[in-house]
Scaffold this motif. Structure first.
Motif, mmCIF file in Angstrom:
data_model
loop_
_atom_site.group_PDB
_atom_site.id
_atom_site.type_symbol
_atom_site.label_atom_id
_atom_site.label_comp_id
_atom_site.label_asym_id
_atom_site.label_seq_id
_atom_site.Cartn_x
_atom_site.Cartn_y
_atom_site.Cartn_z
ATOM 1 N N GLU A 317 17.901 12.531 -20.697
ATOM 2 C CA GLU A 317 17.208 12.205 -21.932
ATOM 3 C C GLU A 317 15.722 12.549 -21.927
ATOM 4 N N GLY A 382 24.145 5.429 -36.483
ATOM 5 C CA GLY A 382 23.033 6.151 -35.872
ATOM 6 C C GLY A 382 22.357 7.099 -36.836
ATOM 7 N N ILE A 386 18.480 6.532 -38.211
ATOM 8 C CA ILE A 386 17.436 7.538 -37.990
ATOM 9 C C ILE A 386 16.829 7.971 -39.314
ATOM 10 N N THR A 556 20.675 7.203 -30.023
ATOM 11 C CA THR A 556 19.951 7.954 -28.979
ATOM 12 C C THR A 556 20.632 9.253 -28.586
ATOM 13 N N ARG A 557 21.897 9.445 -28.929
ATOM 14 C CA ARG A 557 22.711 10.619 -28.585
ATOM 15 C C ARG A 557 22.911 10.752 -27.069
ATOM 16 N N LYS A 587 28.603 10.538 -30.773
ATOM 17 C CA LYS A 587 27.683 11.688 -30.743
ATOM 18 C C LYS A 587 28.151 12.785 -31.679
ATOM 19 N N ASP A 591 25.877 13.923 -34.716
ATOM 20 C CA ASP A 591 25.381 15.304 -34.704
ATOM 21 C C ASP A 591 25.826 16.073 -35.941
ATOM 22 N N GLU A 596 19.157 15.469 -34.603
ATOM 23 C CA GLU A 596 18.089 14.838 -33.832
ATOM 24 C C GLU A 596 18.432 13.408 -33.473
ATOM 25 N N SER A 597 18.050 13.011 -32.247
ATOM 26 C CA SER A 597 18.103 11.605 -31.879
ATOM 27 C C SER A 597 16.878 10.899 -32.451
#
Length: 787
Positions: A317, A382, A386, A556-557, A587, A591, A596-597
């Motif tokens: 990461e 997620g 974001i 956070t991916r 993920k 995605d 982007e995370s």
């Protein structure tokens, strides 16, 4: 004696070279003495003074200004030269051999100190945060320094069903005489909100007054720093002190944030401070970043009690350059930190984390369907989080809201405290909530989530009846349904309040709030046909664990490191496959909606010059399309290897803001000689004016070994060849940009010169590439500026 012979030989060679170029330059009748290593040598008056070659390195040469990118190739070359010199000296001297051994051992010693310091700080933060969180609800009569759990441990009047109630622990309403029963909850609510506002106010004031860099998670900035960017003070001692104090205050205030991300920042601050005691790391920015990569692993190790997961987190990461040596040292530092935290035992349960659980019931193949559904929910959450958080942070930055950070923190804290207190699952801390959700219900559990009745209608309080009916045959009780709708309200509440909380001017982590959004599933009847009579069909806590991994992965991916952290965190080694399925599904879904995370999104929002290694460059452009100067720009600012005066060079530095200048043979030919950094050039000229006799504004500046013929009586020249990079990276105008981008990513370049048949045509910097990539993605290229 050996050094004196070598120096004499070098001086004679240089004198011969200068004599061949200019036979009249050596006036034997007038000579000057110079002192090298305590010995005097005679040189002609008119020969160039070799101060830049003979003296030690000028202080400041090789360092970088704030908000600049380091030159990875240059730093690694410096380290190789230093190591080669130490190795050669160790063959001729016992003292040098001992120094070589200590130099090799210094890295491991530094890792030991980082682990000890980070583990001790993390233990203190955990203890203080736990006590101050309970302080909002009451105080212990046996000692105000005891938290609720520790206060009731020593009580003989605590029952198993009400283990959190004891006479020694008093709420604030109980401490005040004459309060009627109807006003008890009102007074407790008032004290809860008051303490929360006080803690949040102290946190934001300390950050604003003493260390502005102590706010936020810190991981986006750590990623940028590890990629080579310089942010002075971000890892300094004041940031460490204020971050440690305000992290406790922010977590204790009840805001929807965690301490896990900021602990990575705290560990990196410890590493940066300790690096100043080791010359090898203090003077080399690339070596220092290897240490910071290991410190990132230490931060996750003490945050989750997951040393292996911490190493994988640093690798997957945050790290930009992660050699095998750093992997070993990261593992050692994470081990030391985890051992230190275990020795402190902050939670009193002989575990490194508050919510360690063990599940033993095997999972069924059919359960992969809800696991994948949890992964889909995590990915959707997620992407939503974001997008919403970045929109809120952009609103904060572009409006007057950003001018009042103290008011914003107090308003969000007030709303959080007012809405959280009435519901048990929002009033407790996020760590306690996760511990409650992860818990696998047993026969003696008193939690609402474990309120089951037997077939005969007996409640969970009747242990014998429940045991007789079998653990798997129990039906949901009334308290369980109450807990489920309260959890639903808590889910909605935390979804929206976390969006507004992350990014405020207080230390704020995202790991625990994301995990707290896990879906808790207690449905058993769907799988009853797959189970043996009287046995447990599913493990409810497992669904909370998988949902937590899915939500955290969507934000956070993370994939590999997330799975390892989760099974280290919970001890659920049997459930690696469900965790992997949820993490990968999360993920993929996230995605598909946004590449982007949350950390990469904040990097782009703040305009950090970070070149993401995961992002592919798919456009068919050439170096000539990106290089500067463009057709409408003024000519490229360059230096010539001879013919320029000190005044002209100083004027060029004053009139431009470039980080460096190409050096060419002449303005006419534009044949490339090398590249010199602006900071090195400025410091060298300042040093020459102070310490070199006769240097004036009209003195020549030379980037060659020997000066060209000069008129008699001319002032001495300033020779700067020692600071000249004679092998800068170059590409041609026809080089595809995808190759240029790969070169910048893999070598960590600051700039690359564009030539054609040896002639300098332009320059490409890291910011030029980032602006070009933003323009190709239909984003504002001017956003690539540090903000």
């Amino acid at each position: 004696m050996y050094y004196r012979i070598i120096i004499k030989a070098h001086i004679l060679i240089l004198q011969s070279c200068c004599f061949l170029l200019n036979p009249h330059a050596l006036n034997i009748s007038s000579q000057t003495q110079i002192t090298v290593y305590g010995s005097k040598y005679t040189m002609p008056n008119n020969s160039p003074k070799l101060i830049d070659l003979m003296d030690d390195t000028v202080p400041g040469i090789g360092t970088y200004e704030d908000f600049n990118t380091i030159d990875w190739v240059r730093e690694k070359s410096k380290d190789r030269d230093r190591h080669r010199e130490i190795t050669n000296k160790s063959k001729h001297s016992t003292v040098a051999l001992l120094f070589s051994i200590s130099d090799a051992f210094s890295g491991w010693l530094l890792m030991l100190l980082i682990g000890l310091m980070s583990g001790a700080l993390a233990g203190g933060i955990d203890i203080a945060a736990h006590w101050m969180t309970d302080l909002k609800e009451g105080v212990c009569l046996n000692g105000f320094w005891f938290n609720h759990e520790h206060c009731c441990w020593a009580s003989n009047e605590t029952t198993f069903q009400e283990r959190d109630k004891c006479p020694q622990w008093k709420s604030w309403a109980e401490l005040m005489d004459g309060v009627s029963e109807g006003r008890v909850n009102v007074l407790n609510h008032f004290m809860y909100v008051s303490w929360a506002l006080l803690f949040a106010f102290l946190a934001v004031i300390l950050v604003r007054a003493f260390a502005p860099y102590a706010c936020g998670s810190g991981i986006p900035e750590i990623k940028t720093i590890l990629s080579g960017f310089i942010i002075r003070g971000y890892l300094g001692k004041w940031t460490l002190i204020i971050k440690t104090i305000t992290l406790v205050l922010a977590v204790s205030s009840g805001l929807s944030l965690g301490k896990e991300g900021p602990l990575v920042h705290v560990a990196c601050c410890c590493a940066n401070i300790l690096c100043h005691f080791f010359t090898k790391y203090r003077r080399n920015e690339a070596k220092k970043r290897e240490v910071l990569s290991a410190a990132s692993a230490v931060g996750v190790s003490v945050a989750f009690g997951a040393p292996i997961g911490g190493v994988l987190f640093s690798l997957e990461e945050v790290s930009y350059y992660f050699p095998l040596k750093t992997l070993w040292r990261s593992f050692f530092a994470a081990l030391v930190a985890a051992f230190t935290l275990r020795s402190i035992n902050p939670f009193g349960n002989s575990r490194l984390v508050l919510f360690y659980v063990e599940f033993h019931t095997p999972w069924h193949l059919l359960e992969l369907i809800p696991f994948v559904l949890l992964g889909i929910f995590g990915g959707l959450w997620g992407a939503f989080f974001i997008h919403a958080n970045i929109a809120w942070c952009r609103l904060r930055k572009n409006t007057r809201l950003g001018h009042y950070p103290v008011i914003e923190v107090l308003v969000v804290t007030l709303l959080t405290a007012l809405l959280a207190f009435p519901i048990e699952y929002t009033r407790m801390s996020s760590s306690e909530l996760i511990s409650e959700l992860f818990n696998d219900c047993g026969l003696l559990d008193s939690s609402k989530l474990c309120d089951y009745t037997g077939n005969s209608g007996s409640t969970s309080g009747s242990v014998n009846a429940t045991a007789a009916n079998g653990l798997g045959a129990r039906l949901a009780g009334p308290k369980l349904y109450t807990a489920m709708w309260q959890l639903a309200l808590a889910l909605v509440f935390k979804m929206f309040i976390t969006v507004a909380t992350f990014g405020m001017k207080v230390p704020s982590g995202l790991f625990i709030p994301s995990m707290a959004l896990a879906v808790h599933n207690h449905e058993r009847d769907i799988f009853r046909g797959w189970c043996s009579p009287g046995a447990d069909c599913i493990t409810p806590g497992l669904y909370a664990m998988v949902g937590a991994a899915a939500c955290l992965g969507g934000v956070t991916r993370m994939t590999v490191s997330l799975v390892v952290i989760m099974f280290e965190l919970t001890g659920g080694l049997e459930y690696i496959v469900p965790l992997m399925a949820a993490a990968m599904t999360s993920k993929w879904v996230a995605d598909a909606l946004s590449r982007e995370s949350i950390y990469e999104a904040h990097i782009r929002l703040n305009g950090y010059p970070f070149l993401e290694a995961k992002e592919e460059f798919r456009h068919k452009t050439l170096a000539t399309d990106v290089m500067r100067p463009r057709r409408s720009d003024p000519p490229l600012s360059v230096l010539t290897q001879s013919g320029m005066t000190v005044e002209e060079v100083e004027r060029l530095i004053a009139d431009t803001t470039y980080s460096g200048f190409p050096v060419v043979i002449s303005q006419l030919s534009q044949r490339l000689v090398g590249f010199v950094l602006r900071r090195d050039l400025f410091i060298s000229l300042e040093n020459a004016r102070r310490h070199q006799d006769g240097v004036v504004s009209v003195s020549a500046v030379l980037f060659t070994e020997c000066e060209s013929p000069a008129s008699p009586g001319a002032p001495p020249a300033v020779k700067l060849r020692s600071i000249l990079d004679l092998s800068p990276f170059t590409v041609t105008v026809h080089t595809p940009m995808e190759i240029v981008v790969d070169i910048f990513r893999k070598l960590g370049l600051r700039q690359c010169l564009v030539i054609q048949n040896g002639r300098l045509l332009g320059i490409i910097t890291k910011k030029d590439i980032l602006k070009h990539m933003a323009q190709m993605a239909n984003r504002d290229p001017e956003s690539i500026l540090f903000n």
